[in-house]
Motif scaffolding. Structure first.
Motif, mmCIF file in Angstrom:
data_model
loop_
_atom_site.group_PDB
_atom_site.id
_atom_site.type_symbol
_atom_site.label_atom_id
_atom_site.label_comp_id
_atom_site.label_asym_id
_atom_site.label_seq_id
_atom_site.Cartn_x
_atom_site.Cartn_y
_atom_site.Cartn_z
ATOM 1 N N ASN A 17 0.819 -1.205 0.000
ATOM 2 C CA ASN A 17 0.000 0.000 0.000
ATOM 3 C C ASN A 17 0.855 1.259 0.000
ATOM 4 N N ILE A 18 0.336 2.269 -0.657
ATOM 5 C CA ILE A 18 0.913 3.600 -0.614
ATOM 6 C C ILE A 18 0.211 4.350 0.522
ATOM 7 N N VAL A 19 0.864 5.318 1.141
ATOM 8 C CA VAL A 19 0.266 6.070 2.247
ATOM 9 C C VAL A 19 0.151 7.543 1.872
ATOM 10 N N TRP A 20 -0.805 8.200 2.514
ATOM 11 C CA TRP A 20 -1.033 9.625 2.292
ATOM 12 C C TRP A 20 0.059 10.421 2.983
ATOM 13 N N ASP A 21 0.526 11.464 2.307
ATOM 14 C CA ASP A 21 1.551 12.334 2.868
ATOM 15 C C ASP A 21 1.096 13.787 2.712
ATOM 16 N N THR A 22 1.060 14.517 3.806
ATOM 17 C CA THR A 22 0.540 15.890 3.765
ATOM 18 C C THR A 22 1.424 16.822 2.949
ATOM 19 N N THR A 23 2.718 16.593 2.936
ATOM 20 C CA THR A 23 3.614 17.437 2.133
ATOM 21 C C THR A 23 3.348 17.213 0.643
ATOM 22 N N VAL A 24 3.223 15.960 0.244
ATOM 23 C CA VAL A 24 2.946 15.635 -1.156
ATOM 24 C C VAL A 24 1.548 16.139 -1.534
ATOM 25 N N ALA A 25 0.583 16.013 -0.624
ATOM 26 C CA ALA A 25 -0.782 16.486 -0.879
ATOM 27 C C ALA A 25 -0.813 18.009 -1.030
ATOM 28 N N ALA A 26 -0.038 18.715 -0.227
ATOM 29 C CA ALA A 26 0.023 20.177 -0.342
ATOM 30 C C ALA A 26 0.599 20.578 -1.698
ATOM 31 N N TYR A 27 1.600 19.846 -2.146
ATOM 32 C CA TYR A 27 2.183 20.114 -3.465
ATOM 33 C C TYR A 27 1.129 19.911 -4.558
ATOM 34 N N ALA A 28 0.392 18.791 -4.479
ATOM 35 C CA ALA A 28 -0.650 18.486 -5.467
ATOM 36 C C ALA A 28 -1.712 19.583 -5.493
ATOM 37 N N LEU A 29 -2.149 20.025 -4.310
ATOM 38 C CA LEU A 29 -3.174 21.069 -4.235
ATOM 39 C C LEU A 29 -2.659 22.401 -4.773
ATOM 40 N N ASN A 30 -1.440 22.760 -4.420
ATOM 41 C CA ASN A 30 -0.874 24.019 -4.934
ATOM 42 C C ASN A 30 -0.794 24.005 -6.451
ATOM 43 N N TYR A 51 -12.928 19.644 -14.230
ATOM 44 C CA TYR A 51 -12.196 19.395 -12.987
ATOM 45 C C TYR A 51 -10.787 18.960 -13.340
ATOM 46 N N PHE A 52 -9.830 19.428 -12.573
ATOM 47 C CA PHE A 52 -8.422 19.094 -12.743
ATOM 48 C C PHE A 52 -8.005 18.249 -11.547
ATOM 49 N N VAL A 53 -7.389 17.100 -11.820
ATOM 50 C CA VAL A 53 -6.945 16.201 -10.759
ATOM 51 C C VAL A 53 -5.441 16.007 -10.889
ATOM 52 N N SER A 54 -4.754 16.174 -9.769
ATOM 53 C CA SER A 54 -3.320 15.937 -9.707
ATOM 54 C C SER A 54 -3.037 14.952 -8.583
ATOM 55 N N CYS A 55 -2.310 13.889 -8.901
ATOM 56 C CA CYS A 55 -1.780 12.993 -7.878
ATOM 57 C C CYS A 55 -0.265 13.011 -8.012
ATOM 58 N N ASN A 56 0.389 13.159 -6.877
ATOM 59 C CA ASN A 56 1.846 13.184 -6.850
ATOM 60 C C ASN A 56 2.367 12.063 -5.974
ATOM 61 N N TYR A 57 3.567 11.615 -6.291
ATOM 62 C CA TYR A 57 4.127 10.400 -5.707
ATOM 63 C C TYR A 57 5.566 10.633 -5.253
ATOM 64 N N ASP A 58 5.878 10.098 -4.079
ATOM 65 C CA ASP A 58 7.231 10.157 -3.548
ATOM 66 C C ASP A 58 7.620 8.739 -3.146
ATOM 67 N N ALA A 59 8.606 8.202 -3.700
ATOM 68 C CA ALA A 59 9.527 8.655 -4.725
ATOM 69 C C ALA A 59 8.859 8.541 -6.105
ATOM 70 N N PRO A 60 9.361 9.336 -7.064
ATOM 71 C CA PRO A 60 8.779 9.260 -8.398
ATOM 72 C C PRO A 60 9.049 7.909 -9.050
ATOM 73 N N GLY A 61 8.154 7.515 -9.932
ATOM 74 C CA GLY A 61 8.296 6.269 -10.647
ATOM 75 C C GLY A 61 8.709 6.499 -12.098
ATOM 76 N N ASN A 62 8.497 5.467 -12.902
ATOM 77 C CA ASN A 62 8.809 5.504 -14.328
ATOM 78 C C ASN A 62 10.276 5.834 -14.602
ATOM 79 N N ILE A 63 11.144 5.156 -13.860
ATOM 80 C CA ILE A 63 12.586 5.318 -14.045
ATOM 81 C C ILE A 63 13.005 4.414 -15.216
ATOM 82 N N LEU A 64 13.614 5.005 -16.212
ATOM 83 C CA LEU A 64 14.012 4.287 -17.414
ATOM 84 C C LEU A 64 14.841 3.052 -17.059
#
Length: 162
Positions: free
Chosen positions: A45-58, A144-157
């Motif tokens: 499972n992935i967990v919610w992070d307030t810092t990442v959520a603040a970035y997504a909202l901004n 509506y605009f939806v942004s989801c952000n992830y830490d650490a980023p994925g899709n590494i070549l």
């Protein structure tokens, strides 16, 4: 008596729409939809992070004026979506990304030619352990605009998502 029936039914219908759409935009709704897709391929499972959520909202708020699916260019992984009407919920956006699973082949770690699947691989990227998402109504009052952000980023070549 009849004068109260029509407004009452209308009020009930409007209330149902508001409740139904709000029920699919919460932090838990975003998490549940992501974690369901991750569980299907054996990813924790992935967990919610307030810092990442603040970035997504901004970032979502910064896109309200044009509702453009322009990547933020930040240090987090990112999935963006845009849809019309109140029924385009956060869950609907995540489900669009998860639907790309059909165009992803694990054995070759690639997308079907001419298709996109990197939104899906970001959802299930095993090293992405923190999530933050936001949904905003664009200034046109339709989309509506939806942004989801992830830490650490994925899709590494060259790396597999899981």
């Amino acid at each position: 008596m009849k004068t109260f029936k029509i407004p009452s039914l209308l009020l009930v219908a409007i209330s149902f729409v508001v409740i139904a759409t709000n029920a699919q935009n919460s932090q838990q709704d975003f998490l549940n939809t992501h974690n369901s897709a991750r569980a299907q391929v054996g990813v924790a499972n992935i967990v919610w992070d307030t810092t990442v959520a603040a970035y997504a909202l901004n970032y979502a708020n910064a896109r309200k004026a044009d509702c453009s699916l322009t990547p933020s260019g930040g240090s987090f992984g990112e999935n963006l979506a845009k849809g019309s009407g109140a029924f385009f919920t956060g869950v609907a956006a995540v489900n669009l990304w998860v639907a790309q699973k059909n165009d992803y082949t694990y054995t070759s770690n690639s997308c079907t030619v001419g298709k996109v699947c990197k939104h899906y691989t970001q959802v299930v990227w095993s090293n992405s352990v923190k999530l933050g998402c936001a949904r905003v109504l664009c200034n046109n009052n339709v989309d509506y605009f939806v942004s989801c952000n992830y830490d650490a980023p994925g899709n590494i070549l060259g790396q597999y998502p899981y």
